[in-house]
Design an enzyme around this catalytic site. Structure first.
Site, short mmCIF file in Angstrom:
data_model
loop_
_atom_site.label_atom_id
_atom_site.label_comp_id
_atom_site.label_asym_id
_atom_site.label_seq_id
_atom_site.Cartn_x
_atom_site.Cartn_y
_atom_site.Cartn_z
N ARG A 137 54.22 24.70 37.74
CA ARG A 137 53.41 25.93 37.81
C ARG A 137 53.67 26.72 36.53
O ARG A 137 54.82 26.96 36.17
CB ARG A 137 53.80 26.78 39.02
CG ARG A 137 53.26 28.21 38.89
CD ARG A 137 53.44 29.05 40.13
NE ARG A 137 52.55 28.63 41.19
CZ ARG A 137 52.21 29.40 42.22
NH1 ARG A 137 52.68 30.63 42.31
NH2 ARG A 137 51.41 28.95 43.16
N HIS B 261 44.03 25.52 40.42
CA HIS B 261 45.03 25.54 41.50
C HIS B 261 44.62 24.49 42.55
O HIS B 261 44.22 24.82 43.66
CB HIS B 261 45.08 26.95 42.11
CG HIS B 261 46.30 27.22 42.94
ND1 HIS B 261 47.35 26.33 43.08
CD2 HIS B 261 46.65 28.32 43.68
CE1 HIS B 261 48.27 26.86 43.87
NE2 HIS B 261 47.87 28.06 44.25
N GLN C 128 45.95 24.34 46.28
CA GLN C 128 45.41 25.42 47.14
C GLN C 128 44.06 25.00 47.72
O GLN C 128 43.79 25.23 48.90
CB GLN C 128 45.25 26.71 46.32
CG GLN C 128 44.65 27.86 47.11
CD GLN C 128 45.58 28.43 48.16
OE1 GLN C 128 46.74 28.72 47.86
NE2 GLN C 128 45.11 28.58 49.39
N ASP D 267 40.29 36.72 45.94
CA ASP D 267 41.63 36.54 45.37
C ASP D 267 41.99 37.87 44.69
O ASP D 267 41.11 38.73 44.51
CB ASP D 267 41.57 35.39 44.35
CG ASP D 267 42.92 35.08 43.68
OD1 ASP D 267 43.97 35.50 44.21
OD2 ASP D 267 42.91 34.42 42.62
N CYS E 184 43.77 32.96 49.10
CA CYS E 184 44.91 32.08 48.82
C CYS E 184 46.25 32.78 49.07
O CYS E 184 47.26 32.10 49.28
CB CYS E 184 44.82 31.58 47.38
SG CYS E 184 44.65 32.89 46.15
N ARG F 84 49.01 24.65 53.31
CA ARG F 84 49.54 24.31 51.98
C ARG F 84 50.59 23.21 52.09
O ARG F 84 50.65 22.29 51.29
CB ARG F 84 50.18 25.54 51.30
CG ARG F 84 49.28 26.71 51.01
CD ARG F 84 48.18 26.39 50.04
NE ARG F 84 48.68 25.74 48.82
CZ ARG F 84 49.33 26.35 47.81
NH1 ARG F 84 49.51 27.65 47.84
NH2 ARG F 84 49.78 25.67 46.76
N1 NVA Z 1 44.72 34.00 40.86
C1 NVA Z 1 46.04 34.16 41.43
C2 NVA Z 1 46.29 33.09 42.43
C3 NVA Z 1 47.64 33.17 43.11
C4 NVA Z 1 47.85 32.07 44.12
C5 NVA Z 1 47.08 34.13 40.33
O1 NVA Z 1 46.97 33.28 39.43
O2 NVA Z 1 47.97 34.97 40.33
N1 CP Z 2 48.68 30.75 47.17
C1 CP Z 2 49.77 30.52 46.42
O1 CP Z 2 49.79 29.68 45.50
O2 CP Z 2 50.83 31.28 46.76
P1 CP Z 2 52.22 31.39 45.98
O3 CP Z 2 51.93 32.08 44.67
O4 CP Z 2 53.11 32.17 46.87
O5 CP Z 2 52.74 30.00 45.73
#
Ligand code: NVA
Ligand code: CP
Length: 335
Positions: free
Chosen positions: A106, A133, A136, A229, A270, A315
């Site tokens: 990540r 992602h 997700q 989101d 998400c 998930r």
């Molecule tokens: N768009 C958000 C998704 C988090 C799961 C981010 O990148 O922070």
């Molecule tokens: N939805 C998601 O990816 O959550 P986290 O950032 O908690 O992993």
């Protein structure tokens, strides 16, 4: 279906049949977990979990899934390892590939996870980048199937910043699986870029789906799924909040907006979500801008149409399916 040795960097690289297989495997693994059936095909194997951004769901899902499958996990973040500061991502990947059987990453640019995949001889899984992602989306599609049945022909309307990881990933998933996707936002700058939109339009022709954009919230009419989101994503500057709140407030998912959707429509997110004042960021933004909720109202978030916690649970089951399939194991049909 043989996915052994494959990476999961974006769903762009997967066919409809491969995605369907992963969803079917997820359902079988969830059923086994519910029944307490232990299936540990990977005893003695280990996976590395690299998190350059924070996480609750993705980290826990990889850890629980790996442990359920009999594997060990090692968590690495940028504060407790050499990644990025003293050692390049390429060198890190070369080191990890000598010790681990799979690598989750990540972080920021998609190019980085691609670099890791290039350097590693084991499967690499994208646990979120700025652009995509994919894990997700597997959980989201599994949840839609559980709640509404088949994916084919479903109408998905995505409200908010659709040019980031979630909007892009939703457009790709819809195009591959025959869903009708609309990104709804106030300005062209919030829509997925032309290159990705072009590719998705081609895939949508094959699958019977479609990809669209709209600045009119009435595009929610008849939607099966309303998705949103956070308005400012991880890695974006905090100063962005002011502009996003101004631009996005008319696009908030609230009870009036949900009324436009089909009566059976579900609300998805998400997570994490700013729907109340129970976080330090939300409290700060409340003091500065006087708002109590953002991308979704607390009322919709807590309503019976909201499936956000089922989505979160899925998930783990979908990530378990990705690990199992790309490392070459399938429990068969045990129902
Ligand atoms: N768009 C958000 C998704 C988090 C799961 C981010 O990148 O922070
Ligand atoms: N939805 C998601 O990816 O959550 P986290 O950032 O908690 O992993």
């Amino acid at each position: 279906m043989d996915l052994k040795g494959r990476d999961l960097l974006t769903l762009c690289d997967y066919t409809k049949e491969e995605i369907e297989y992963l969803l079917d495997l997820s359902v079988r693994l969830k059923d086994m977990k519910r029944k307490g059936e232990v299936w540990q095909p990977f005893i003695g194997k280990n996976i590395a979990l690299i998190f350059e951004k924070t996480s609750t769901r993705t980290r826990c899902s990889f850890e629980v899934a790996a442990h359920d499958l009999g594997m060990g996990t090692t968590y690495l973040d940028s504060s407790g390892s050499q990644i990025g500061k003293k050692e390049s991502i390429e060198d890190t990947a070369k080191v990890l590939t000598t010790m681990f059987d799979g690598i989750e990453y990540r972080g920021f640019e998609q190019a980085k996870v691609e670099q890791i995949a290039e350097a590693a001889y084991v499967p690499v899984w994208n646990g979120l980048t700025n652009e995509f992602h994919p894990t997700q989306l597997l959980a989201d599609m599994m949840t839609i199937k559980e709640k509404l049945g088949d994916l084919q022909g479903k109408k998905i309307v995505y409200f908010g910043d659709a040019r980031y990881n979630m909007g892009n990933s939703w457009m790709v998933a819809s195009a591959k699986m025959g869903m009708h996707f609309t990104a709804c936002a106030p300005d062209d700058k919030y829509f997925p870029d032309e290159e990705l939109t072009g590719k998705c339009s081609e895939w949508a022709k094959e699958s019977g789906g479609s990809v669209n954009t709209s600045k009119d919230i009435d595009c929610a009419e008849g939607a099966d799924v309303i998705y949103t989101d956070v308005w400012v994503s991880m890695g974006e500057p905090y100063e962005k909040w002011e502009e996003r709140i101004r631009d996005m407030m008319p696009y908030q998912v609230n009870a009036d907006l949900m009324k436009k959707a089909a009566p059976h429509a579900i609300f998805m997110h998400c997570l994490p979500s700013f729907h109340d004042l129970n976080t330090s960021i939300a409290k700060d933004l409340h003091e500065r801008f006087g708002i109590c909720d953002m991308e979704v109202s607390d009322e919709v978030f807590r309503s019976s149409q909201s499936v956000v916690f089922e989505e979160a649970e899925n998930r783990m089951h979908t990530i378990k399916a990705v690990i199992a399939a790309t490392l070459g194991a399938d429990p068969g049909d045990r129902s």
